[in-house]
Design an enzyme around this catalytic site. Structure first.
Site, short mmCIF file in Angstrom:
data_model
loop_
_atom_site.label_atom_id
_atom_site.label_comp_id
_atom_site.label_asym_id
_atom_site.label_seq_id
_atom_site.Cartn_x
_atom_site.Cartn_y
_atom_site.Cartn_z
N ASN A 171 0.84 -1.21 0.00
CA ASN A 171 0.00 0.00 0.00
C ASN A 171 0.87 1.25 0.00
OD1 ASN A 171 -2.39 1.77 0.60
ND2 ASN A 171 -1.20 2.08 2.50
N ASN A 183 -3.37 -10.39 17.23
CA ASN A 183 -2.38 -10.35 16.14
C ASN A 183 -1.28 -9.39 16.55
OD1 ASN A 183 -3.14 -7.71 15.66
ND2 ASN A 183 -3.76 -8.03 13.55
N ARG A 222 -5.70 -18.83 12.72
CA ARG A 222 -4.30 -18.39 12.77
C ARG A 222 -3.91 -18.13 14.22
NH1 ARG A 222 -2.98 -12.72 10.07
NH2 ARG A 222 -4.06 -12.04 11.95
N GLU A 224 -5.70 -7.99 5.01
CA GLU A 224 -5.93 -7.34 6.29
C GLU A 224 -6.91 -6.18 6.09
OE1 GLU A 224 -3.14 -4.59 7.73
OE2 GLU A 224 -3.59 -4.99 9.84
N ASP A 244 1.98 7.04 0.05
CA ASP A 244 0.92 6.14 -0.43
C ASP A 244 1.01 5.88 -1.93
OD1 ASP A 244 -2.44 5.82 -0.92
OD2 ASP A 244 -1.46 4.84 0.78
N ARG A 246 -8.14 5.55 1.41
CA ARG A 246 -7.39 4.82 0.38
C ARG A 246 -6.38 5.68 -0.37
NH1 ARG A 246 -12.92 1.84 -1.07
NH2 ARG A 246 -12.64 -0.13 0.10
N ASP A 284 -1.04 -6.70 3.62
CA ASP A 284 -1.07 -5.69 4.68
C ASP A 284 -1.89 -4.48 4.22
OD1 ASP A 284 0.14 -4.38 7.15
OD2 ASP A 284 0.67 -2.98 5.56
N HIS A 315 -6.67 0.01 2.80
CA HIS A 315 -6.18 1.30 2.31
C HIS A 315 -5.91 1.29 0.82
CE1 HIS A 315 -6.04 2.79 6.41
NE2 HIS A 315 -5.72 1.55 6.72
O1 LIG Z 1 0.50 5.19 16.11
C1 LIG Z 1 0.88 4.50 15.19
N1 LIG Z 1 0.23 4.47 13.98
C2 LIG Z 1 -0.89 5.40 13.76
C3 LIG Z 1 -2.22 4.64 13.77
C4 LIG Z 1 -2.44 3.95 12.37
O2 LIG Z 1 -1.97 2.66 12.58
C5 LIG Z 1 -1.49 1.93 11.50
C6 LIG Z 1 -2.29 1.00 10.85
C7 LIG Z 1 -3.71 0.86 11.09
C8 LIG Z 1 -4.26 0.75 12.37
C9 LIG Z 1 -5.64 0.61 12.52
C10 LIG Z 1 -6.47 0.60 11.41
O3 LIG Z 1 -7.83 0.43 11.54
C11 LIG Z 1 -5.93 0.68 10.15
O4 LIG Z 1 -6.76 0.62 9.08
C12 LIG Z 1 -4.55 0.82 9.97
O5 LIG Z 1 -1.78 0.18 9.87
C13 LIG Z 1 -0.47 0.26 9.51
C14 LIG Z 1 0.00 -0.63 8.54
C15 LIG Z 1 1.33 -0.56 8.15
O6 LIG Z 1 1.79 -1.43 7.21
C16 LIG Z 1 2.21 0.36 8.71
C17 LIG Z 1 1.74 1.25 9.68
O7 LIG Z 1 2.58 2.15 10.24
C18 LIG Z 1 0.39 1.21 10.09
C19 LIG Z 1 -0.15 2.11 11.10
O8 LIG Z 1 0.60 3.00 11.60
C20 LIG Z 1 2.14 3.62 15.36
C21 LIG Z 1 3.38 4.46 15.08
C22 LIG Z 1 3.71 4.14 13.63
C23 LIG Z 1 3.33 2.68 13.48
N2 LIG Z 1 2.20 2.56 14.40
C24 LIG Z 1 1.29 1.55 14.36
O9 LIG Z 1 0.33 1.58 15.13
C25 LIG Z 1 1.44 0.44 13.38
C26 LIG Z 1 0.38 -0.38 13.24
C27 LIG Z 1 0.36 -1.50 12.28
C28 LIG Z 1 1.45 -1.88 11.50
C29 LIG Z 1 1.32 -2.95 10.61
C30 LIG Z 1 0.10 -3.63 10.49
O10 LIG Z 1 -0.06 -4.68 9.63
C31 LIG Z 1 -0.99 -3.21 11.28
O11 LIG Z 1 -2.16 -3.87 11.15
C32 LIG Z 1 -0.86 -2.16 12.15
CA LIG Z 2 -3.49 3.66 -0.18
#
Ligand SMILES: O=C(NCCCOc1c(-c2ccc(O)c(O)c2)oc2cc(O)cc(O)c2c1=O)[C@@H]1CCCN1C(=O)/C=C/c1ccc(O)c(O)c1
Ligand SMILES: [Ca+2]
Length: 478
Positions: free
Chosen positions: A98, A287, A327, A224, A157, A148, A187, A191
């Site tokens: 993404n 997860n 899983r 996801e 993006d 998205r 992943d 988005h």
């Molecule tokens: O506060 C954070 N993120 C802001 C909240 C949005 O969270 C993220 C989501 C996310 C959360 C909730 C949702 O409903 C949604 O649609 C997306 O998906 C991601 C996927 C990625 O490949 C890389 C990322 O940095 C994120 C991410 O930041 C912290 C700091 C940066 C990484 N992170 C994180 O919280 C990283 C989370 C993360 C990373 C990898 C994943 O596969 C994942 O599911 C979550």
């Molecule tokens: Ca996107």
């Protein structure tokens, strides 16, 4: 079930989060294959940007599509896939397309690539400004376009509607198929536009027949899509062309074992609860993200006095129930959201050690090596292709059900003893309870259960027992 291409007699996927490729190969040969596990979800294999303190989520900021991460080299990855396939264990790769990285000064990748991230320049692919959406923050989950076409936590993006971007992604996905992988975890699929994903998946090759896949087999794709309901984007936009992670599953089951739901309500567990069709759903309790960010979801850290007991009760229920593709999360110990995986002083990953009692050391939890978990994988194999029959409950949190005449499970979620004579549907005989022990050298190391001529048995799970579950199946019969 959408076909995962599990080898016959194997079932259950385990997410070996942040494991090194050589260690996964050993685990396939020494444990997962022999125990009948069906597959492993591995961490992203594409080169990622190096971020200070190495937070686990640096691996979700790609800097190129080179197979160069702290888990190992392309050669080590290829060798791992071959060895796991030979052990009857399939490999599913966590693919991140993404986005690329966020803004990092003098960005450097785990494979040595550099990037001028502020100017959307990734020579390692190459990608340039033309390949990305214009920068805007995702700040409105009620607006599908925003979710998205804008940046997820500042990550640049990619525009998957562009032919050049599609070509780079399809190339990356096809190289993975060539070495014998069985599918992908996509992943952040929420988005990306469904129609772009459909085009991309349609251009991916059939699985490589040299790795014991039937000819014409299609990769198993599970996407996801974090959808607890209430957002503009729905999981049902994605399940016609791939499987989808069912996030409601872990929440509802955790609530049952945390006392917010009643287990008796699970007699119609599945689509009737607003979950995806069973064959489209990948289900899990926790997860890599929810175990850090959602305290209400059970994790190995569940603070109840039984520690991880209620997690393993939820995992036991998941593995005993036919709904979805199960899983299991296999984690490393963490004390903060961002915590890095176990590593040495110069940033190399440290692999788990395996103790004499089969558990892991070096900061790794290895939930998949808990007796209750690997024994319930064998239950799932024994009960394959049977339904939930013969449901019983006490009106609160004591439940029991059969799986055809292949298996029987009882769960005590109440604070008082479970003592019942129940019909099990199993053949008469003496069975080992696979939660409290194993069947070893024709002896039950835990409880035994005698099924009488009428298929009935006395089932006892005292409130103060370590495990709130009792499970027997046709392979645990003396
Ligand atoms: O506060 C954070 N993120 C802001 C909240 C949005 O969270 C993220 C989501 C996310 C959360 C909730 C949702 O409903 C949604 O649609 C997306 O998906 C991601 C996927 C990625 O490949 C890389 C990322 O940095 C994120 C991410 O930041 C912290 C700091 C940066 C990484 N992170 C994180 O919280 C990283 C989370 C993360 C990373 C990898 C994943 O596969 C994942 O599911 C979550
Ligand atoms: Ca996107």
């Amino acid at each position: 079930q959408k076909d995962l291409h599990y080898v016959p007699g194997h079932n259950g996927m385990v997410h070996l989060f942040e494991w090194k490729w050589g260690k996964i190969a050993e685990e396939c040969e020494n444990f997962l294959g022999p125990m009948g596990f069906g597959g492993v979800q591995v961490s992203p294999i594409q080169e990622n940007v190096i971020i200070k303190n190495r937070p686990w989520w640096e691996r979700y900021q790609p800097i190129s599509y080179k197979w160069a991460t702290r888990s190992g080299t392309a050669k080590e990855f290829k060798d791992m896939v071959r060895r796991c396939n030979n052990a009857g264990v399939r490999i599913y790769v966590d693919v991140v397309f993404n986005h690329m990285t966020g803004n990092h000064k003098n960005a450097k990748g785990t494979g040595g690539s550099t990037a001028d991230t502020q100017n959307f320049n990734y020579p390692g692919v190459p990608y340039s400004g033309f390949d990305f959406h214009v920068s805007c923050p995702i700040n409105n989950y009620q607006d599908a376009g925003n979710v998205r076409n804008c940046e997820l936590s500042g990550l640049h993006d990619l525009d998957q509607s562009k032919e050049y971007v599609r070509e780079k992604i399809v190339n990356f996905l096809n190289k993975i198929i060539d070495v014998g992988v069985a599918g992908y975890r996509v992943d952040a699929a929420k988005h990306m536009w469904p129609e772009d994903l459909k085009v991309i998946y349609s251009r991916v090759k059939n699985l490589n027949p040299e790795h014991n896949f039937p000819s014409g087999a299609r990769p198993y794709v599970f996407q996801e899509v974090i959808d607890y309901g209430g957002e503009a984007i729905s999981k049902y936009e994605y399940n016609s062309f791939g499987a989808v992670t069912e996030f409601r599953y872990g929440i509802e089951l955790s609530n049952a074992l945390n006392g917010k739901n009643q287990l008796k309500w699970f007699s119609n567990w599945g689509e009737a609860w607003g979950l995806l069709p069973s064959q489209d759903a990948v289900v899990f309790i926790d997860n890599h993200d929810t175990q850090r960010g959602h305290p209400e979801i059970l994790t190995y850290k569940s603070s109840k006095k039984y520690k991880a007991m209620i997690l393993q009760m939820a995992v036991a229920f998941m593995l005993a129930h036919p709904y979805g593709t199960a899983r299991i999360m296999s984690s490393f110990a963490f004390d903060s959201f961002d915590a890095n995986p176990p590593q040495d002083s110069i940033g190399n990953l440290i692999s788990p050690t395996i103790n004499s009692d089969k558990t892991c050391g070096n900061g790794w939890i290895c939930e998949h090596r808990w007796r209750q978990v690997y024994n319930m994988v064998r239950f799932r194999i024994a009960a394959n292709n049977t339904d939930v029959n013969n449901w019983w409950d006490n009106g609160q949190n004591q439940i029991a059900f059969s799986r055809g005449n292949a298996g029987f499970i009882a769960i005590n979620g109440d604070g008082h003893d479970f003592k019942q004579h129940l019909y099990t549907s199993l053949q008469p005989g003496i069975y080992c309870d696979v939660i409290s022990g194993n069947l070893e050298n024709n002896v039950c190391t835990g409880k035994t259960v005698t099924v009488d001529q009428n298929g009935k048995a006395y089932i006892e799970i005292l409130a103060n027992e370590e495990d709130g579950v009792l499970a027997i199946h046709r392979q645990s019969k003396l």
